[in-house]
Design a protein around this motif. Structure first.
Motif, PDB file in Angstrom:
ATOM      1  N   TYR A 152       0.974  -1.193  -0.047  1.00  0.00           N
ATOM      2  CA  TYR A 152       0.039   0.058  -0.014  1.00  0.00           C
ATOM      3  C   TYR A 152       0.938   1.525  -0.039  1.00  0.00           C
ATOM      4  O   TYR A 152       2.072   1.318   0.246  1.00  0.00           O
ATOM      5  CB  TYR A 152      -1.013   0.059   1.359  1.00  0.00           C
ATOM      6  CG  TYR A 152      -0.351  -0.021   2.727  1.00  0.00           C
ATOM      7  CD1 TYR A 152      -0.078   1.182   3.188  1.00  0.00           C
ATOM      8  CD2 TYR A 152       0.165  -1.311   2.987  1.00  0.00           C
ATOM      9  CE1 TYR A 152       0.678   1.331   4.426  1.00  0.00           C
ATOM     10  CE2 TYR A 152       1.048  -1.178   4.206  1.00  0.00           C
ATOM     11  CZ  TYR A 152       1.209   0.170   5.082  1.00  0.00           C
ATOM     12  OH  TYR A 152       1.804   0.204   6.157  1.00  0.00           O
ATOM     13  N   VAL A 153       0.407   2.302  -0.478  1.00  0.00           N
ATOM     14  CA  VAL A 153       1.091   3.672  -0.460  1.00  0.00           C
ATOM     15  C   VAL A 153       0.924   4.349   0.729  1.00  0.00           C
ATOM     16  O   VAL A 153      -0.519   4.473   1.361  1.00  0.00           O
ATOM     17  CB  VAL A 153       0.402   4.576  -1.748  1.00  0.00           C
ATOM     18  CG1 VAL A 153       1.114   5.969  -1.688  1.00  0.00           C
ATOM     19  CG2 VAL A 153       0.849   3.928  -3.039  1.00  0.00           C
ATOM     20  N   ASN A 154       2.097   4.618   1.339  1.00  0.00           N
ATOM     21  CA  ASN A 154       1.668   5.664   2.725  1.00  0.00           C
ATOM     22  C   ASN A 154       2.599   6.923   2.420  1.00  0.00           C
ATOM     23  O   ASN A 154       3.620   6.988   1.958  1.00  0.00           O
ATOM     24  CB  ASN A 154       2.424   4.702   3.764  1.00  0.00           C
ATOM     25  CG  ASN A 154       2.515   5.666   5.089  1.00  0.00           C
ATOM     26  OD1 ASN A 154       1.250   5.957   5.778  1.00  0.00           O
ATOM     27  ND2 ASN A 154       3.595   5.992   5.411  1.00  0.00           N
ATOM     28  N   CYS A 155       1.770   8.273   2.585  1.00  0.00           N
ATOM     29  CA  CYS A 155       2.305   9.271   2.486  1.00  0.00           C
ATOM     30  C   CYS A 155       2.502  10.134   3.663  1.00  0.00           C
ATOM     31  O   CYS A 155       1.788   9.779   4.593  1.00  0.00           O
ATOM     32  CB  CYS A 155       1.320  10.255   1.631  1.00  0.00           C
ATOM     33  SG  CYS A 155       1.129   9.730  -0.117  1.00  0.00           S
ATOM     34  N   THR A 156       3.780  10.893   3.884  1.00  0.00           N
ATOM     35  CA  THR A 156       3.851  11.403   4.992  1.00  0.00           C
ATOM     36  C   THR A 156       4.319  13.088   4.542  1.00  0.00           C
ATOM     37  O   THR A 156       5.070  13.181   3.559  1.00  0.00           O
ATOM     38  CB  THR A 156       5.317  10.744   5.654  1.00  0.00           C
ATOM     39  OG1 THR A 156       4.903   9.412   5.941  1.00  0.00           O
ATOM     40  CG2 THR A 156       5.621  11.382   7.039  1.00  0.00           C
ATOM     41  N   VAL A 157       4.121  13.921   5.361  1.00  0.00           N
ATOM     42  CA  VAL A 157       4.473  15.394   5.220  1.00  0.00           C
ATOM     43  C   VAL A 157       5.646  15.573   5.987  1.00  0.00           C
ATOM     44  O   VAL A 157       5.802  15.434   6.982  1.00  0.00           O
ATOM     45  CB  VAL A 157       3.224  16.272   5.833  1.00  0.00           C
ATOM     46  CG1 VAL A 157       3.734  17.436   5.519  1.00  0.00           C
ATOM     47  CG2 VAL A 157       2.096  15.852   5.168  1.00  0.00           C
ATOM     48  N   LEU A 158       6.752  15.718   5.264  1.00  0.00           N
ATOM     49  CA  LEU A 158       8.196  15.911   5.514  1.00  0.00           C
ATOM     50  C   LEU A 158       8.370  17.371   6.291  1.00  0.00           C
ATOM     51  O   LEU A 158       8.956  17.533   7.369  1.00  0.00           O
ATOM     52  CB  LEU A 158       9.080  15.676   4.631  1.00  0.00           C
ATOM     53  CG  LEU A 158       9.021  14.221   4.135  1.00  0.00           C
ATOM     54  CD1 LEU A 158      10.233  13.850   2.923  1.00  0.00           C
ATOM     55  CD2 LEU A 158       9.220  12.967   5.114  1.00  0.00           C
ATOM     56  N   GLU A 159       7.884  17.959   5.510  1.00  0.00           N
ATOM     57  CA  GLU A 159       7.927  19.751   5.815  1.00  0.00           C
ATOM     58  C   GLU A 159       6.507  20.324   5.529  1.00  0.00           C
ATOM     59  O   GLU A 159       5.808  19.958   4.471  1.00  0.00           O
ATOM     60  CB  GLU A 159       9.134  20.275   5.077  1.00  0.00           C
ATOM     61  CG  GLU A 159      10.282  19.786   5.108  1.00  0.00           C
ATOM     62  CD  GLU A 159      11.346  20.474   4.342  1.00  0.00           C
ATOM     63  OE1 GLU A 159      11.091  21.765   3.767  1.00  0.00           O
ATOM     64  OE2 GLU A 159      12.467  20.138   3.937  1.00  0.00           O
ATOM     65  N   GLY A 160       6.155  21.303   6.377  1.00  0.00           N
ATOM     66  CA  GLY A 160       4.731  21.946   6.196  1.00  0.00           C
ATOM     67  C   GLY A 160       3.688  21.131   6.900  1.00  0.00           C
ATOM     68  O   GLY A 160       2.584  21.443   6.212  1.00  0.00           O
ATOM     69  N   GLN A 161       4.055  20.661   7.869  1.00  0.00           N
ATOM     70  CA  GLN A 161       2.844  19.532   8.484  1.00  0.00           C
ATOM     71  C   GLN A 161       1.669  20.908   8.927  1.00  0.00           C
ATOM     72  O   GLN A 161       0.717  20.434   8.764  1.00  0.00           O
ATOM     73  CB  GLN A 161       3.253  19.147   9.704  1.00  0.00           C
ATOM     74  CG  GLN A 161       4.254  17.809   9.740  1.00  0.00           C
ATOM     75  CD  GLN A 161       5.811  18.468   9.580  1.00  0.00           C
ATOM     76  OE1 GLN A 161       6.102  19.527   9.388  1.00  0.00           O
ATOM     77  NE2 GLN A 161       6.627  17.459   9.310  1.00  0.00           N
ATOM     78  N   ASP A 162       1.781  22.040   9.072  1.00  0.00           N
ATOM     79  CA  ASP A 162       0.816  22.883   9.724  1.00  0.00           C
ATOM     80  C   ASP A 162       0.013  23.490   8.242  1.00  0.00           C
ATOM     81  O   ASP A 162      -1.050  23.941   8.607  1.00  0.00           O
ATOM     82  CB  ASP A 162       1.422  24.183  10.414  1.00  0.00           C
ATOM     83  CG  ASP A 162       1.812  23.707  11.678  1.00  0.00           C
ATOM     84  OD1 ASP A 162       1.559  22.558  12.267  1.00  0.00           O
ATOM     85  OD2 ASP A 162       2.721  24.486  12.053  1.00  0.00           O
TER      86      ASP A 162
END
Length: 241
Positions: A152-162
């Motif tokens: 499955y694809v898992n996306c993570t916000v590395l920068e700019g979480q807000d």
């Protein structure tokens, strides 16, 4: 001499399997790409201006073009084999027409709110854009999670979480169903299409983020410093106003 050379070539060609490449220099672990494909020499940036129709339509048109082979009617006509969801589709014989193997259909409508059917803009006239993740083909590759479950694809916000309120996957959970594996090659499966995962982001505040989308499986590497696209893709996503 000419006769011996001709005989050698004949024997070589006679013993070569046209369905299997004799030399494969591909990585054992597949690469991962993202659409709209606005690649450049340094970083992958998907930037658009919501208030400029000509500007944001470029991304929408890229996705429309990319999804043409996935049209529901087209898939129903060329890939009408009744595949079993959740199981590898092993084929030891060439039972499909013209001495080929069957391919499982992947319908554009599977991508839900990111299919472009109900919303041909793919959200690029708003701060809720869609991106499409595709894992590259590797002949005979079997993604393995060690549990019998699909990758499955898992996306993570590395920068700019807000700046990201949330995101949704299509299909649900970002699954790449096992029935699309193994892939037997272009000659064996001429109508094969890659399974896809779409992700719809909800951008807020500065509306900019750096995102990593990774295909999760035990035998898919993602830390190769020499190939930044092996097993994952990292991109900048920015919505201007």
């Amino acid at each position: 001499m000419t006769g011996l050379f001709s005989l050698a070539i004949y024997v070589l060609m006679y013993t070569v399997d046209p369905y299997t490449p004799d030399y494969q220099d591909r990585l054992k672990s597949p690469g991962v790409m993202v659409w709209p494909d606005t690649y450049n020499d340094e970083v992958l940036e998907i930037t658009y201006n919501m208030s400029d129709k000509k500007n944001w339509m470029k991304n929408s048109k890229i996705l429309q073009k990319f999804l043409e082979p996935y049209n529901d009617t087209t898939q129903a006509q060329c890939n009408h084999y009744n595949c079993t969801t959740g199981k590898y589709f092993f084929q030891h014989m060439y039972n499909a027409p013209k001495h080929t193997k069957w391919s499982c259909p992947f319908y554009q409508s599977t991508l839900g709110n990111c299919s472009g059917i109900a919303d041909p803009t793919f959200g690029y006239n708003t701060a809720q854009p869609c991106v499409i993740i595709k894992m590259n083909r590797v002949i005979n590759f079997l993604p393995n999670n060690g549990t019998g479950h699909a990758p499955y694809v898992n996306c993570t916000v590395l920068e700019g979480q807000d700046n990201v309120r949330g995101y949704e996957y299509y299909p649900v959970n970002g699954t790449l169903d096992l029935s699309y594996f193994p892939y037997y090659g272009k000659l064996a499966q001429p109508s094969y299409v890659n399974p896809l995962v779409a992700v719809k982001f909800d951008l807020i505040n500065q509306r900019h983020a750096v995102v990593q989308c990774r295909v999760m499986a035990n035998n898919i590497a993602y830390q190769n410093i020499y190939d930044p696209y092996e097993g994952k893709v990292v991109f900048h996503l920015t919505a201007l106003s």
